[in-house]
Structure formats: structure tokens, C-alpha cells
Design a protein around this motif. Structure first.
Motif, mmCIF file in Angstrom:
data_model
loop_
_atom_site.group_PDB
_atom_site.id
_atom_site.type_symbol
_atom_site.label_atom_id
_atom_site.label_comp_id
_atom_site.label_asym_id
_atom_site.label_seq_id
_atom_site.Cartn_x
_atom_site.Cartn_y
_atom_site.Cartn_z
ATOM 1 N N ARG A 163 2.162 -1.064 2.387
ATOM 2 C CA ARG A 163 2.361 -0.740 1.262
ATOM 3 C C ARG A 163 3.614 -1.214 0.372
ATOM 4 N N ASN A 164 4.259 -1.807 1.401
ATOM 5 C CA ASN A 164 5.536 -2.699 0.815
ATOM 6 C C ASN A 164 5.046 -4.177 0.684
ATOM 7 N N ASN A 165 3.740 -4.292 0.813
ATOM 8 C CA ASN A 165 3.111 -5.494 0.650
ATOM 9 C C ASN A 165 3.677 -6.758 1.481
ATOM 10 N N ARG A 166 4.145 -6.448 2.830
ATOM 11 C CA ARG A 166 4.475 -7.027 3.658
ATOM 12 C C ARG A 166 3.329 -7.641 4.867
#
Lengths: 655, 368
Positions: free
Chosen positions: A479-482
Motif C-alpha cells: 500500500r505504501n508502494n514499497r
């Protein structure tokens, strides 16, 4: 189950109008959530604004006390140490080691007590000062009970040494004596000090006869008239037979000597040797164990167990442990004299004197607000093999029940949960299951905390929990694009499904952007690549790009072909793979052999025949057109390559 | 190991750091800072270990460490560094970087500067103000470099309100720790176990290549792994660690070379132990990993802790040379096993460490 007498305490929730509105609640592991509902008690439709808060109600506030935290941490160390040396405890040294552990626990309680005492004195506002003081007295009571249990159950002192231990016990808990002693000795004329006789009496009551003798000699020096009497009394004190630890007398010898001494004291009393000084006379009576004389000193004795021990010292010094409870009960009755009723502490001590361990533990559980004391004491007594298995409703024994309760209480605390883990470890029946349930619910705010929790789970082979925690972290990372983090979490959990999901994301990004993000991750997957097919595809595809970049064209070509034929490529990616073949086909040199070209053609036709049917008409036609053009170009290039390859392979190996 | 003092402090300690002594002074370390974590209210605190021969007011042990002052810290203290004699930089799990100032005359700490949104997540699923924990901080007056779980590297300068330089998305996974190699260059390690060197003089957002350095200097870096492995890297010599030593049974949280005796290495771990690795050999011609170089060898040895995935291919032939050739002696310093030892620091003959059992241990006689 016993019934509690006494009304339950009422706690008012601030801000909630409990007269008008109803409240709703929900139980948690150690706490309760309460909030106001919009239902009115009286069915009237009032629309006042209600209280907007949700309240957490905790019964056990001890866990949140700064000073008591040290108690929990230190005792955790002692607890774990005890469980670990359990196997080595054999034979004679076992008792000594267990006594040492018990003393360790007690010293931790005392240290806590002293610190809290300092804080209570230094407290600025009286309310908190009172709170701390009451906490100090609770700790002091706990230490008192523990000490007695140590003497009776762990040390298991036989008749003779039993009394010495009980004397020590009493002396430890009455501390004004030393300060009074220092006071009186420090004054100019000790024997004229106002508390002089009080001091001497206390010393005699506590069996500290040497010091009492010293005091008497001062009195003798000060007033020659009573010197004679003081000397006689001093002699009596000196000659009282006591069992010293190194002494090899038997109990019967001691009894005999004591009888003689007792008779001598009686004789002096009969002869009215001390008639001239009422103080000395009452001292003599005390030393004879005269109950009336002892009861006169109620104020100095302060509590019934002091009375009990003094009484035993001067009337039955060789008391046997099993007879203790008779004296205890009668001492309690005599001391209270029908004026007041016994308090919970008194009942607990009585139960201890009766050697009824279960009763002691039950009463302590009711009286104390926190499971710390009963959990640790029961565990220690269990190691002494004193608790028979006492079946509770769910089949585990009392020790386990108490440890589970204590550890669950720790898990409700935001920080002490780490201690709780070790307690669950040592509960053989329900410990593991409880730990599994609790450990998943710890909030994970940082990766470092997550690593610690995962380490705990992995050490205990709780694979389900590892997977579920890693999945939560991986989802958060996605979700945090990590994406890199997400991939490393799914690799750690060996979660193939999630690895596939992350790889799809990577591939999607590539489709959209035309280049890979996070090359560092994909390039260094190593053996973890095998976790999921999609991940392997991703790694190999990236390898293909690398080969192309390094101009290793034949390697790139065969890799590309194997990617298509091995079926690990997702359908949606085939078109890209085929298009990737174009530049290789257009190279000056022939890269694909004839065989390989046939393969490629087969794949192309395979793909073309099985193209997915698009549902949206508008976009679809445009895309279809673009795709058709690409496929045409591909067919052309393949045909040309086939031609060149056949020619090349057909001709002699020249250059 | 004699004379190690323990004190229970009612908070789990995540980091402990000695205050640096002024260069060229003969003083030994006497003050350290500690940061707590996992509490509803976390604190950064300063402690003093006092002088020999001092009994404090309530008759405590000589040498027992005493609390000087503390200050509330929002979020877990993820990393702590002394910026100079009076200022401490703390990295928080809320993504905030704070500079605390110590006032020695009235023994208080106050907030001198704060960058509240140093680290944050931006992604399709994250809310617009989602913070990310800041995992590492390193200082070299006047610059402060921070890294975080968002894979971002920030370069701050004290007294500047905004970051001087930010490298977004420096890494696709979490950056766990950072250290300075030489002043414009930093070295970061991430959760997959890769070391990257960044040069702030360059403009781009890519890590620089490993530079070749002056031949007489060695860049020896030690990293501690998630599986308790200790890896020694020679940053000049390629992309693999020079040696791998199986050490602890669980994550190694911190690795420190002793700043003035680089033959000594200290590691602390989640398994509750603290080890002292002594590679000093008395035979001068024996070449040891730590001892190469001529008179000019300055040991810019750095410690980074955290995960390194050990792939089988990385165990190179250097591994076999280590234990036998260099005769490393390993001693465990703590008297009994506790919960995880989260942090340690060494300065001169003094060592301090903090644990999850809410205790701080101090010893002043490391080399006795």
C-alpha cells in the motif's frame, strides 16, 4: 467457590450521564471498553449531545506503575533462571538453591518497597503520597507472607531452628527498634531516657537478650540501688538456653536445660527478687512466658504474630511445625480479645501456619489486585513439589492457571508483553496456544518491533503466526508502494501467493513505464527466486534484459525462448515477450536458429489464436489494430529470419 | 568481566550512546544518553556515571549510573547520536528527527530543532499524511543524515529548516542504518542486505560506484545480520564480504569497532548477549584482517547493524582464514542472559548497553 462478602465497588465514568443514557461495553483481555449509547433509559426522545469518548477501564493499574515495573522485570529474570536450573536441582543442594531463589524474590520486593517509600516521602501532593504509602504497605505485607512461606514450606525448618527463623522473621518486620536503640544509646544518659524501659522491653520481646543485658548494665551503673537486681536479671538473660546453628545439642537436651532455666526464673519471681522494680518484675514475667504480662505489652508488640513468636520463645521454644497452628489460633484470639475481627492478612498468615497452601494462595488472589505475587509464589512452591495437581475447570493445574493469568495481564500492557512470552513458554498445557493467540495481536508500528516479534515466533516454530504477520507487513508495504519491502517480507514468510502478487505489480509497472523500478532488488534475488513462478519469471526476464544490454545475444535469445515455452510467463505478458524478440530478429547476425524460429512461430500462432476477447468495443478496436500490426511485423521478421537461418545452417561452416 | 553495574529503569532501552569527550582531553567518558521504545510515553534521558570514590546520597553503589535529566519523546527512539557536546539527535518512529539541547547549568534537556516530516510514505493506498519510521541517523557537524522505512535519504544541516538534499526512493526496501565513510559519502544498508555508497557531491539519485581509495587506507566495515552472522567487508575490494563469522543466535542489533583500539569489536544481539571480539595478536608480523597498512593506517571502521541475507555463494575462501589465522578471542560480557540487548556504545575503557529487560549496564573497565 467462595462468595465474596462486600459490595462491588462502583466506578463512575466521567462525562457519561449514567442516569439518563445507557452505556455499552465490551471485554478485552485485561481491560474493558465503555462508551455511551444513544439509547435513553426512559424512552423519551431527547437529542442532547452525548459524551463522544470511548473509555478504557483497567482493573490492574499496578502494571502501569513505574516502580513496580522494576519488580516485574527483575522477577522475570529470577523466574526464567529458576525454570532453567530446574533440571540441575537434585538432592541436598536443591533445597538450598530454592531457598536462595526465594530470598532473591524477597530482596527484589524489598528494593521496590524502599524505593517506593522514598518516593512517598518526597511526594509533593498528599493524595499521591498516600497512594504510594498504601502501596508500600501492600508490598510489605507481600514480603511478610512470602517470608513466612519460605520458612514453613521451602526451608521446612524442623523444631528448634523453626523458632530461630520465626524470630528473624519478626525482627525483620519491626524496624523501629534499631532507630530507637540508636536514639537511646546516643543520648547523654541512656538509662534516664524516657523510652529506656520501652526499649528494653521490646528487646526482650524480640529475644535480643544480649542487647537487653547491655541496657541493663547501663541502668545498673546509673542507679546502684537496682544494680543487684539488674545483675541477676542480666544473668538470667545470659543463661537462657538457645539453639545456635552450629550447636550439636539434641532437642531433648535443649528442652531439659530450658526447663531448669525456666524453673530458676520462677523461683526468682516467687522470692520477689525484683519486687522493688516493677519494670524488672514485668520483664521477668515476660521471660517466663506469662500471657497476661505479654498482653500488657500489646502496644509494643503491635500485632498478633509478634505476640505468637514471643510467646513461643518463652514458653515452647522447641515447638514443632505441626503444632504451630494451635498456638497461632489462640494467639490471634487472645490478641484481638474479641474487640476486632481478623483482617485478610491475618487469615492468610493463619492459613500458612496451618500448612494449607491452597488456602493461602486463594486468599492472596482475592486480596491482591495483581497476579504477580500468587503466580511467582505458586511457581516456586510447585518446584518444591508441594502442590498436588488440583484440577480446575479446564484441566490445567493451579500453577499454570495463575501463570497464564499473569502473563495475559502482561500482554495487555503496551511494553511488558515481551516478559509475558517467557511465562507462556513454561506453561506446558495451554501456554503455546495462548501465546499464539496473543502474539498476533501485538500492534506493529515499526519494522524493528516486527522483527522482534517474528524472531519470537520463529524460535518456537509458530509458522502460521509468522505467515500472518509477514502478510500484514507485506500488505502495508504494498500500500505504501514499497515493493522491495513487500517482496522481502513475502520471501521471509515463504508465501508464494503474495510473492506472485508483488511480482505482478512489478510487471504491471514495467508495462506502464517501460522500465523496471527497483532493479537492485530483482537483480539480487538469488535462490529466493524459486519461491513462486511469477517471481522466477520476473527474475529471468530481468536477466534477459541484462544479457541484451551486455550484447550476449545468443544467451538472450535462448532465454527468451525458454521463457515462452516453459509456460511460466503470464498470458498478459506474451505480447511483450514476442515484441522483445523483434530487435533480436532484426540483428545483422542470425541470432535465432531455424529450430528456434519454428518454436517462435508456433508460440506466435498459439498466442494469436488464443487472444482474449475484449469486452469494451471502443478501446478494443484500437488496441486490436495496434496489436495486429505488431503481429504482422513479427511474422515478417520471423519469416525473414527463418530464411537466413536455413541458409546459414545449410552452408558449410566457413567463417 | 568484573564491575559491571546494572540498573533497572522501568523502560525498554532502544539506544545508548556515550557523550564524546573533547578531542585531546584525558577525560574518560562520564555521561551517556539513552532512548526508550515501546512505551506510551518515551523518553530521551541523560545519565552520569560519576567518579570513582563517590557515594551518592542514598548510599547507592559507587559507580552506579544516575539519571541527570530526561525529556519526553514522541514515538519510539529508533536511533540516537551525539551531534556535539551539548546536542543530541534522535530519530523517531513517527518519522520525525529532533535535535535536543542539554543545558548543563540547570541539568535540563530542551528541543532545539525538529524536522517533523522527514520520513513519510506516499503511495496509492497510504493516506496523505502517513508517516514512516526514521530508522537511522548519523551526524558529522554540521550535517545530519537520516534514513527511514520509506527508503528515503535526507541530508539536513543544523539551523536550516528544510532538508538540504533529499534522495527519494533511494531504495525499494527499508533502509536500516547509515554511516559516514568520508564526509561527503555515506554508506547505507537495507533490509535485503545490500550496502550502497552514496556521494552527495553528485547530483543524481543513484548510488555511486565503489570508489578506489588511497592505497594506504583501508575501509573495513562490519555488518551484523538478521541471522546473527558477522560480516566483514572491505569496501575497496568488490561486492562480497571478506569474511563471515557465525556469531549470535538471533538478530545482531549493533556492531561497534572500538574507536581507539580497532582490534576490538563489540556486538550485541536479540539473543540477550553482548560479545567482545578481541583480534589483537602479540606477534607483529602476523597479518591480521584489522592490522594491515603502514604507519598511516587510520581505521575508519564503521559499524552498521542489520540484516544481510547470506547466500551460499557469498561464503568465499576468506572465511577459512579468519579464526585460525587471526586468533580472535570472544568473551561474553553480561553476567546472565536477559532479553534482547538492543544497543551498545564504547568509548575509551567504558561500555554501556541497554536491554529489553528495562535495564542499563555500564562497565568502566573494559580492558582490565
Amino acid at each position: 467457590m467462595e462468595e465474596l462478602d462486600g459490595e462491588p465497588t462502583v466506578t463512575l465514568i466521567p462525562g457519561v450521564n449514567s442516569k439518563k443514557k445507557q452505556m455499552c461495553f465490551d471485554w478485552g483481555p485485561g481491560e474493558m471498553l465503555v462508551c455511551e449509547t444513544s439509547f435513553n433509559k426512559k424512552e423519551k426522545s431527547e437529542t442532547e449531545p452525548g459524551c463522544p469518548f470511548i473509555y478504557i477501564i483497567r482493573k490492574d493499574i499496578d502494571v502501569y506503575s513505574q516502580i513496580l515495573r522494576k519488580l516485574f522485570n527483575e522477577s522475570h529474570g529470577i523466574f526464567v533462571g529458576l525454570q532453567r536450573i530446574e533440571e540441575e536441582l537434585t538432592g541436598k543442594s536443591r533445597k538450598a538453591q530454592l531457598v536462595r531463589v526465594s530470598k532473591n524474590y524477597r530482596s527484589v520486593i524489598r528494593a521496590c518497597m524502599e524505593e517506593m517509600h522514598q518516593v512517598a516521602i518526597a511526594a509533593k501532593d498528599p493524595v499521591s503520597g498516600r497512594q504510594f504509602s498504601s502501596q508500600v504497605s501492600i508490598l510489605s505485607a507481600m514480603e511478610l507472607i512470602w517470608n513466612l512461606c519460605e520458612i514453613l514450606f521451602i526451608e521446612v525448618a524442623p523444631a528448634g531452628p523453626l523458632l530461630l527463623h520465626l524470630l528473624d522473621w519478626v525482627r525483620l518486620h519491626v524496624c523501629e527498634v534499631d532507630s530507637l536503640l540508636a536514639d537511646v544509646l546516643g543520648s547523654e544518659n541512656p538509662s534516664k531516657h524516657e523510652s529506656f524501659w520501652k526499649l528494653v522491653t521490646i528487646l526482650v520481646l524480640q529475644g535480643r537478650l544480649d542487647e537487653a543485658r547491655q541496657m541493663l548494665s547501663k541502668e545498673a551503673d546509673a542507679s546502684p540501688s537496682s544494680a543487684g537486681m539488674c545483675r541477676i536479671l542480666g544473668d538470667l538473660m545470659r543463661t537462657m538456653p538457645v539453639l545456635s546453628p552450629g550447636n550439636t545439642q539434641t532437642l531433648t537436651e535443649l528442652e531439659l536445660k530450658w526447663q531448669h532455666w525456666h524453673e530458676e526464673c520462677e523461683r526468682h519471681l516467687q522470692d520477689s527478687t525484683f519486687a522493688a522494680s516493677p519494670h524488672l518484675e514485668s520483664l521477668c514475667k515476660i521471660m517466663l512466658g506469662d500471657e497476661a504480662a505479654l498482653l500488657e505489652q500489646k502496644e509494643l508488640l503491635n500485632n498478633w504474630y509478634h505476640f505468637l513468636v514471643t510467646r513461643l520463645l518463652y514458653s515452647h521454644p522447641t515447638v514443632k511445625p505441626i503444632d504451630l497452628h494451635l498456638y497461632a489460633q489462640s494467639s490471634l484470639d487472645l490478641f484481638l480479645g474479641g474487640e476486632s475481627s481478623p483482617e485478610p492478612l491475618d487469615n492468610i498468615l493463619l492459613a500458612a501456619f496451618e500448612f494449607d497452601i491452597h488456602q493461602v494462595i486463594k486468599e492472596c488472589s482475592i486480596a491482591l489486585s495483581n497476579w504477580w505475587f500468587v503466580a511467582h509464589l505458586t511457581d516456586l512452591l510447585d518446584h518444591c513439589k508441594l502442590l498436588q495437581s488440583h484440577n480446575l475447570y479446564f484441566g490445567s493445574n493451579m500453577r499454570e492457571f495463575l501463570l497464564l493469568e499473569y502473563a495475559s495481564g502482561l500482554f495487555a500492557h503496551h511494553s511488558l508483553w515481551q516478559l509475558g512470552v517467557d511465562y507462556f513458554d513454561y506453561c506446558p498445557e495451554l501456554g503455546r496456544v495462548s501465546l499464539e493467540l496473543h502474539i498476533e495481536r501485538i500492534p506493529l508500528s515499526t519494522e524493528q518491533k516486527a522483527l522482534k516479534v517474528l524472531r519470537i515466533c520463529e524460535q518456537r516454530q509458530m509458522t502460521e503466526q509468522v505467515r500472518s504477520i509477514c502478510k500484514i507487513l507485506a500488505m502495508k508495504a504494498v500500500r505504501n508502494n514499497r515493493l522491495g519491502s513487500a517482496l522481502s517480507w513475502s520471501i521471509r514468510a515463504k508465501d508464494a501467493a503474495f510473492a506472485t502478487l508483488v511480482s505482478d505489480r512489478f510487471l504491471k509497472d514495467y508495462c506502464e513505464r517501460g522500465s523496471f523500478s527497483d532493479l537492485d532488488l530483482i537483480d539480487n534475488l538469488g535462490p529466493a527466486m524459486m519461491l513462486s513462478d511469477r517471481l522466477t519469471f520476473l527474475g529471468k526476464y530481468r536477466e534477459f534484459h541484462r544479457f541484451y544490454g551486455e550484447k550476449r545475444l545468443t544467451d538472450a535469445a535462448s532465454l527468451l525462448l525458454s521463457l515462452m515455452t516453459s509456460q511460466i510467463a503470464p498470458r498478459s505478458f506474451w505480447v511483450i515477450l514476442l515484441i522483445d524478440a523483434l530487435p533480436l530478429l532484426e540483428e545483422k547476425e542470425v541470432v535465432f536458429s531455424a529450430e528456434q524460429t519454428y518454436e517462435l512461430m508456433r508460440c506466435l500462432e498459439d498466442f494469436a489464436s488464443r487472444r482474449p476477447v475484449w469486452r469494451e468495443p471502443g478501446v478494443q478496436r484500437l488496441q486490436e489494430d495496434v496489436e495486429n500490426t505488431k503481429l504482422e511485423m513479427l511474422r515478417l521478421a520471423l519469416a525473414r529470419n527463418l530464411g537466413r537461418a536455413i541458409i546459414k545452417e545449410g552452408s558449410l561452416e566457413g567463417s | 568481566m568484573e564491575d559491571i553495574y546494572a540498573k533497572f529503569v522501568s523502560q525498554k532501552i532502544s539506544k545508548t550512546r556515550w557523550r564524546p569527550v573533547p578531542p585531546g582531553s584525558l577525560q574518560t567518558a562520564d555521561t551517556f544518553a539513552a532512548g526508550s521504545w515501546d512505551n506510551e510515553e518515551n523518553y530521551v534521558s541523560l545519565w552520569s556515571i560519576g567518579d570513582f570514590g563517590n557515594l551518592d546520597s542514598d548510599g547507592g553503589f559507587e559507580g552506579d549510573h544516575q539519571l541527570l535529566c530526561d525529556i519526553r519523546h514522541h514515538g519510539d527512539v529508533m536511533d540516537l547520536q551525539f551531534f556535539d557536546q551539548e546536542r543530541i539527535v534522535a530519530a523517531s518512529s513517527t518519522g520525525c528527527v529532533t535535535v535536543f539541547l542539554h543545558h548543563p547549568n540547570n541539568q535540563t534537556l530542551s528541543v532545539s530543532q525538529q524536522w517533523t516530516t522527514a520520513h513519510y510514505h506516499t503511495g496509492p493506498g497510504s493516506p496523505s499524511c502517513s508517516s514512516a519510521p526514521c530508522t537511522g541517523v548519523v551526524c558529522s557537524n554540521p550535517e545530519i543524515v537520516t534514513v527511514g522505512e520509506d527508503g528515503r535519504i535526507n541530508l539536513f544541516r543544523v539551523d536550516h529548516k528544510e532538508a538540504v538534499r533529499t534522495i527519494d526512493n533511494a531504495d525499494s526496501s527499508t533502509l536500516h542504518a547509515v554511516t559516514f565513510l568520508r564526509t561527503p559519502e555515506i554508506l547505507t544498508v537495507n533490509s535485503i542486505g545490500q550496502l550502497k555508497i552514496w556521494d552527495f557531491r553528485k547530483q543524481g539519485n543513484e548510488p555511486s560506484q565503489i570508489l578506489s581509495l588511497h592505497p594506504n587506507q583501508q575501509h573495513v566495515v562490519a555488518t551484523g545480520g538478521q541471522d546473527g552472522m558477522l560480516s566483514i567487508w572491505d569496501v575497496r575490494q568488490g561486492t562480497m564480504p571478506v569474511s563471515l563469522l557465525k556469531a549470535h543466535e538471533a538478530e545482531m542489533w549493533e556492531v561497534h569497532f572500538h574507536p581507539s583500539n580497532p582490534d576490538h569489536l563489540f556486538t550485541c544481539s536479540e539473543d540477550g548477549s553482548l560479545w567482545h571480539w578481541d583480534a589483537s595478536t602479540d606477534v607483529p608480523e602476523k597479518s591480521s584482517l584489522f592490522n594491515q597498512g603502514g604507519r598511516n593506517s587510520t581505521f575508519l571502521s564503521h559499524s552498521i547493524s542489520n540484516q544481510a541475507n547470506v547466500h551460499q555463494s557469498l561464503i568465499s575462501s576468506w572465511l577459512s582464514t579468519d579464526p585460525a589465522k587471526d586468533r580472535i578471542e570472544i568473551t561474553s560480557l553480561l553476567p546472565s542472559r536477559t532479553l534482547s540487548v538492543n544497543s551498545l556504545d564504547v568509548l575509551g575503557p567504558c561500555l554501556v548497553c541497554g536491554t529489553d529487560s528495562e535495564a542499563i549496564y555500564v562497565t568502566r573497565q573494559l580492558f582490565s
